[in-house]
Write a protein that holds these residues in place. Structure first.
Motif, mmCIF file in Angstrom:
data_model
loop_
_atom_site.group_PDB
_atom_site.id
_atom_site.type_symbol
_atom_site.label_atom_id
_atom_site.label_comp_id
_atom_site.label_asym_id
_atom_site.label_seq_id
_atom_site.Cartn_x
_atom_site.Cartn_y
_atom_site.Cartn_z
ATOM 1 N N GLU A 207 0.808 -1.329 -0.198
ATOM 2 C CA GLU A 207 0.110 0.108 0.018
ATOM 3 C C GLU A 207 0.813 1.309 0.067
ATOM 4 O O GLU A 207 0.502 2.350 -0.423
ATOM 5 N N CYS A 208 1.873 1.157 0.531
ATOM 6 C CA CYS A 208 2.908 2.342 0.657
ATOM 7 C C CYS A 208 3.262 2.951 -0.619
ATOM 8 O O CYS A 208 3.789 4.005 -0.784
ATOM 9 N N PHE A 209 3.198 2.146 -1.791
ATOM 10 C CA PHE A 209 3.669 2.438 -2.976
ATOM 11 C C PHE A 209 2.573 3.427 -3.823
ATOM 12 O O PHE A 209 2.876 4.242 -4.801
ATOM 13 N N ILE A 210 1.514 3.452 -3.070
ATOM 14 C CA ILE A 210 0.398 4.322 -3.737
ATOM 15 C C ILE A 210 0.668 5.857 -2.978
ATOM 16 O O ILE A 210 0.497 6.031 -1.801
ATOM 17 N N ASP A 211 0.976 6.749 -3.787
ATOM 18 C CA ASP A 211 1.298 8.041 -3.011
ATOM 19 C C ASP A 211 0.527 9.163 -3.212
ATOM 20 O O ASP A 211 0.789 10.127 -3.006
ATOM 21 N N ASP A 212 -0.731 8.887 -3.748
ATOM 22 C CA ASP A 212 -1.911 9.762 -3.535
ATOM 23 C C ASP A 212 -2.769 8.944 -3.149
ATOM 24 O O ASP A 212 -3.101 7.938 -2.882
ATOM 25 N N ASN A 213 -4.183 9.858 -2.980
ATOM 26 C CA ASN A 213 -5.320 9.154 -2.286
ATOM 27 C C ASN A 213 -6.458 8.506 -3.204
ATOM 28 O O ASN A 213 -7.554 8.474 -3.058
ATOM 29 N N SER A 214 -5.743 8.422 -4.688
ATOM 30 C CA SER A 214 -7.038 8.090 -5.643
ATOM 31 C C SER A 214 -7.283 6.647 -5.575
ATOM 32 O O SER A 214 -8.222 6.267 -6.027
ATOM 33 N N LEU A 215 -6.335 5.954 -4.918
ATOM 34 C CA LEU A 215 -6.631 4.363 -5.035
ATOM 35 C C LEU A 215 -6.627 4.170 -3.390
ATOM 36 O O LEU A 215 -5.989 4.871 -2.605
ATOM 37 N N PRO A 216 -7.418 3.215 -2.939
ATOM 38 C CA PRO A 216 -7.309 2.688 -1.469
ATOM 39 C C PRO A 216 -6.094 2.151 -1.160
ATOM 40 O O PRO A 216 -5.593 1.444 -1.562
ATOM 41 N N HIS A 217 -5.538 2.700 0.145
ATOM 42 C CA HIS A 217 -4.392 2.014 0.881
ATOM 43 C C HIS A 217 -4.847 1.063 1.693
ATOM 44 O O HIS A 217 -4.238 0.209 1.798
ATOM 45 N N SER A 218 -6.233 1.014 2.114
ATOM 46 C CA SER A 218 -6.766 0.017 2.985
ATOM 47 C C SER A 218 -8.213 -0.389 2.595
ATOM 48 O O SER A 218 -8.641 0.389 2.131
ATOM 49 N N ILE A 219 -8.571 -1.747 2.748
ATOM 50 C CA ILE A 219 -9.731 -1.962 2.267
ATOM 51 C C ILE A 219 -10.915 -1.668 3.266
ATOM 52 O O ILE A 219 -11.905 -1.420 2.741
ATOM 53 N N TYR A 220 -10.479 -0.771 4.382
ATOM 54 C CA TYR A 220 -11.409 -0.143 5.075
ATOM 55 C C TYR A 220 -11.980 1.175 4.788
ATOM 56 O O TYR A 220 -12.715 1.785 5.395
ATOM 57 N N GLU A 221 -11.646 1.703 3.814
ATOM 58 C CA GLU A 221 -11.683 2.894 3.190
ATOM 59 C C GLU A 221 -13.126 2.523 2.354
ATOM 60 O O GLU A 221 -13.692 3.384 1.941
ATOM 61 N N ILE A 222 -13.237 1.199 2.395
ATOM 62 C CA ILE A 222 -14.704 0.802 1.404
ATOM 63 C C ILE A 222 -15.667 0.527 2.404
ATOM 64 O O ILE A 222 -15.485 -0.217 3.170
ATOM 65 N N GLU A 223 -16.796 1.086 2.335
ATOM 66 C CA GLU A 223 -18.107 1.008 3.241
ATOM 67 C C GLU A 223 -18.402 -0.615 3.304
ATOM 68 O O GLU A 223 -18.492 -1.159 2.421
ATOM 69 N N GLY A 224 -18.571 -0.912 4.795
ATOM 70 C CA GLY A 224 -19.048 -2.360 4.858
ATOM 71 C C GLY A 224 -17.709 -3.374 4.956
ATOM 72 O O GLY A 224 -18.098 -4.649 5.442
#
Ligand code: PLP
Length: 389
Positions: A207-224
């Motif tokens: 996840e640390c290679f995602i350097d913007d917030n356009s993609l989720p770092h964590s699955i908990y960014e998804i509702e449910g």
């Protein structure tokens, strides 16, 4: 004594030993040729200054009676769990401290978590993927079915409602393909898992290679997602801890019994990560630590960008590289993965990893990594241009 016969169902992996053998044979025959290895899956840059400082301090504490530490809490010291909690908050995810479990890396927990699940569960694993998911389930005698990742779905398979599964693995950004799911795509997996009453084991090691917030770092960014997913993360690639060993596993309380079961499992079978290592990990999440690890991650990411741009110029189809240290390319001229390996070694003295080693859908593909030095990556890409442009 009866042995666990399931071990007999494991496929032997000759991937890395065959790579090593072929490279050794080539260098023995061509001692004057410089071979460049872009197959490595391990980091090469050293631990950052903040981490080393914290480690030295912790070592000194261990040598003084007043600050010496023996057994620590099995689920990790509060100082590190607080740091992880804050890190998640920076991605908009709120966790409670007792949902965070400090581990000695993602690999152990990815295997250990299976203690919580019955043997008769069906497991859904993407193909190609990090081989540990399949092997740990074969060892336990579980049935494994696959979600096909391929060129058509850009190596990001989506749920097939016709397939029933109880345990679902997702790795995003993915090893070996480097492909990363966006929020809409992950939401489809979360909805599917909840419909089935399945659990998602989400591997966020990159996840640390995602350097913007356009993609989720964590699955908990998804509702449910808290109702259906366990997340595994690691400081290995994030902060160069492959040899130092530290990670964290999130088991939300919204998953019901699983949170308490995991605590019970850990307190019974695990005695925690060394104090010195946890202090080192804590330093990763400080302001200095974050700045310093980003410098290292940027170094790798620049290599990845150079590889990706070169492949584009050479008209070689690929994914990954943008949000991961892996670049996954289609072997030119319909070569198989091993044919391309031999061709590249023979003609450019560049070593990568044959995609067929990561699952049947990896055949015809090839993995390059950005963990090499800048100089070697540049030289390897010059050789690619000579060969393919
Ligand atoms: N998950 C994935 C997808 C990986 O590629 C790796 C290591 O290469 C791991 C987990 C293991 O990480 P750790 O070093 O934390 O055990």
């Amino acid at each position: 004594m009866k042995i666990n016969k399931n071990y007999e169902n494991l496929e032997q992996s000759y991937l890395f030993s065959t790579v090593a053998k072929k490279v050794n044979e080539f260098t023995a025959k061509n001692p004057d040729k410089k071979v460049i290895r872009l197959g490595i899956g391990d980091v090469t840059l050293p631990l950052c200054k903040a981490v080393i400082g914290a480690m030295h301090k912790a070592v000194d504490e261990m040598g003084v009676q007043a600050t010496f530490r023996g057994y620590g809490p099995e689920q990790g010291y509060d100082f590190l769990r607080e740091a992880v909690k804050k890190y998640y908050l920076s991605h908009g995810v709120e966790l409670e401290l007792d949902e965070i479990f400090i581990s000695d890396g993602a690999k152990s927990d990815l295997g250990n978590i299976l203690d919580l699940f019955s043997q008769d569960n069906t497991v859904l694993v993407p193909d190609p993927v990090y081989p540990v998911y399949v092997d740990t389930n074969i060892m336990a005698g579980r049935k494994v079915v696959f979600a096909d990742a391929n060129g058509e779905n850009c190596f990001l398979p989506l749920p097939d409602k016709g397939v029933k599964a109880d345990i679902i693995y997702i790795c995003s950004p993915n090893n070996p393909t480097g492909a990363a799911y966006n929020k809409e795509q992950l939401k489809k997996w979360v909805d599917y898992a909840r419909e089935l009453g399945a659990v998602i084991l989400f591997d966020a090691a990159y996840e640390c290679f995602i350097d913007d917030n356009s993609l989720p770092h964590s699955i908990y960014e998804i509702e449910g997602a808290k109702e259906c997913a366990i997340e595994f993360c690691s400081l290995s690639k994030m902060a160069g801890f492959t040899g130092t060993r530290c990670g964290y596993t999130i088991v939300p309380k919204a998953l019901g019994k699983l949170n308490k079961m995991w605590l019970r499992r850990q307190t019974t079978k695990f005695n925690g990560v060394p104090y010195i290592v946890q202090r080192a990990a804590e330093a990763v999440f400080t302001e200095d630590g974050q700045k310093e690890i980003k410098e290292n991650l940027n170094y790798y990411k620049e290599n990845a960008k150079l590889i990706s741009e070169t492949l584009k110029r050479c008209n070689i189809w690929h994914v990954g590289g943008k949000y991961s240290p892996y670049i996954w390319l289609k072997c030119p001229n319909n070569m198989t993965s091993w044919e391309f390996f031999d061709y590249l070694l023979e003609n450019a003295q560049v070593v990568g990893t044959p995609g067929s080693g990561f699952g049947k859908n990896g055949e015809g593909y090839f993995r390059l990594t950005s963990f090499g030095s800048k100089e070697n990556t540049r030289e390897a890409m010059e050789r690619f241009e000579k060969l393919f442009m």
